[in-house]
Design an enzyme around this catalytic site. Structure first.
Site, PDB file in Angstrom:
ATOM      1  CG  ASP A  93      -1.682   1.247   1.426  1.00 45.28           C
ATOM      2  OD1 ASP A  93      -2.337   1.690   0.472  1.00 45.28           O
ATOM      3  OD2 ASP A  93      -1.612   1.816   2.542  1.00 45.28           O
TER       4      ASP A  93
ATOM      5  N   GLY B 231      -5.128   3.300  -3.337  1.00 51.47           N
ATOM      6  CA  GLY B 231      -6.362   3.952  -3.743  1.00 51.47           C
ATOM      7  C   GLY B 231      -6.110   5.083  -4.714  1.00 51.47           C
TER       8      GLY B 231
ATOM      9  CG  ASP C 157      -2.415   2.321   6.374  1.00 51.64           C
ATOM     10  OD1 ASP C 157      -2.500   2.102   5.140  1.00 51.64           O
ATOM     11  OD2 ASP C 157      -2.753   3.401   6.884  1.00 51.64           O
TER      12      ASP C 157
ATOM     13  CG  ASN D  74      -7.805   1.163   1.118  1.00 52.35           C
ATOM     14  OD1 ASN D  74      -7.219   1.210   2.207  1.00 52.35           O
ATOM     15  ND2 ASN D  74      -7.314   1.743   0.045  1.00 52.35           N
TER      16      ASN D  74
ATOM     17  CG  HIS E 297       9.624 -10.847   8.942  1.00 54.38           C
ATOM     18  ND1 HIS E 297       9.985 -11.524  10.082  1.00 54.38           N
ATOM     19  CD2 HIS E 297       8.462 -11.420   8.504  1.00 54.38           C
ATOM     20  CE1 HIS E 297       9.092 -12.474  10.333  1.00 54.38           C
ATOM     21  NE2 HIS E 297       8.160 -12.426   9.389  1.00 54.38           N
TER      22      HIS E 297
END
Length: 288
Positions: free
Chosen positions: A7, A42, A235, A238, A281
């Site tokens: 995102d 978005g 986060d 959406n 990670h």
């Protein structure tokens, strides 16, 4: 790990709407190791390219909450526009109810000429009614909203509809919770629409077959990747659709509660290079 979807706002971008050196280096490291990196946002694709313009980044872009997919070269790969009848119903209602709104087409963010005035009027009302309100924080949210690339002001929604252009995403923004809730209730049962929120002050509408998750599935199929070998970082609500289909899912430390609960890994915040932390990670997990 074959593909990582990231995102943008609140995730890859810090609170000053910048990509940190740490995040940038982690993405490039993943790409160098053969991982397909995808930005899923978005925002409109052309706005993402502007954000990338000084970074040297080149990725697939899932834009408009999944209504568009563009190749790393900027070519439109797939799109699911809102049906014209639905678009007209959405925009006529938002305009009649005095909402600020933005509409994403192929090359512009269309917004009413007097739309921004509505938000400044809301700010003034809040300032008067609640002297303790954090006006600076709200003004920062406005600056971020208006900091996108490609705005084109129009006198009325009718001009947008009459243009016949494909419309991919409609964002409504208000500082007034009651007003946002009213809009959510009005649209939540529309059978042809997806209704999501990408921030505290907005709700967004797309075609019912447009979501970040559906777009991620399409892209994985096209590239020949098993979804179990994909990862997603987000986060906001959406992002939930793509987090639900990805094999590995990370919530930003600053993520909303629903996102934190949906993920198997919580990384650092967007001001602490959380994307870099998550990528490291996952890459280390592959090598271990």
């Amino acid at each position: 790990m074959k593909m990582i979807a990231i995102d943008l706002d609140g995730t890859l971008l810090n609170n000053e709407s910048q990509i940190s050196t740490e995040n940038l280096e982690a993405i490039k490291k993943a790409q160098n190791e053969g991982v397909e990196v995808v930005v899923a946002t978005g925002r409109a694709e052309f706005d993402v390219r502007e954000v990338f313009s000084k970074t040297g980044l080149s990725t697939w872009v899932i834009g408009a909450n999944g209504a568009t997919i563009h190749t790393p070269e900027g070519e439109l790969f797939d799109s699911v526009p809102i049906q014209p009848k639905d678009a007209e119903e959405i925009l006529s209602w938002l305009e009649a109810e005095d909402y600020y709104y933005e509409v994403f087409s192929d090359d512009a963010i269309l917004t009413p000429e007097k739309g921004r005035d509505l938000l400044y009027i809301e700010l003034d009302r809040i300032r008067t009614a609640n002297p303790d309100a954090n006006i600076a924080e709200l003004e920062h949210a406005l600056k971020k909203q208006f900091g996108q690339t490609g705005f084109k002001k129009v006198p009325s929604y009718r001009e947008i509809i009459e243009s016949g252009a494909p419309l991919y995403n409609v964002l409504a923004f208000s500082f007034e919770k009651e007003k946002r809730d009213q809009g959510w209730r009005h649209f939540e049962n529309y059978p042809h629409l997806t209704l999501v929120s990408s921030g505290v002050h907005n709700f967004e509408l797309e075609h019912k077959y447009a979501s970040k998750g559906m777009a991620l599935e399409k892209l994985a199929t096209h590239l020949g990747y098993d979804l179990r070998d994909t990862a997603a970082i987000g986060d906001s609500p959406n992002d939930l659709s793509m987090l639900s289909v990805a094999g590995h899912k990370a919530a930003m430390g600053n993520g909303r509660d629903a996102v934190l609960e949906a993920c198997d890994f919580i990384t650092k915040t967007n001001d602490e290079h959380g994307v870099a932390h998550a990528i490291t990670h996952w890459l280390n997990s592959v090598h271990s």
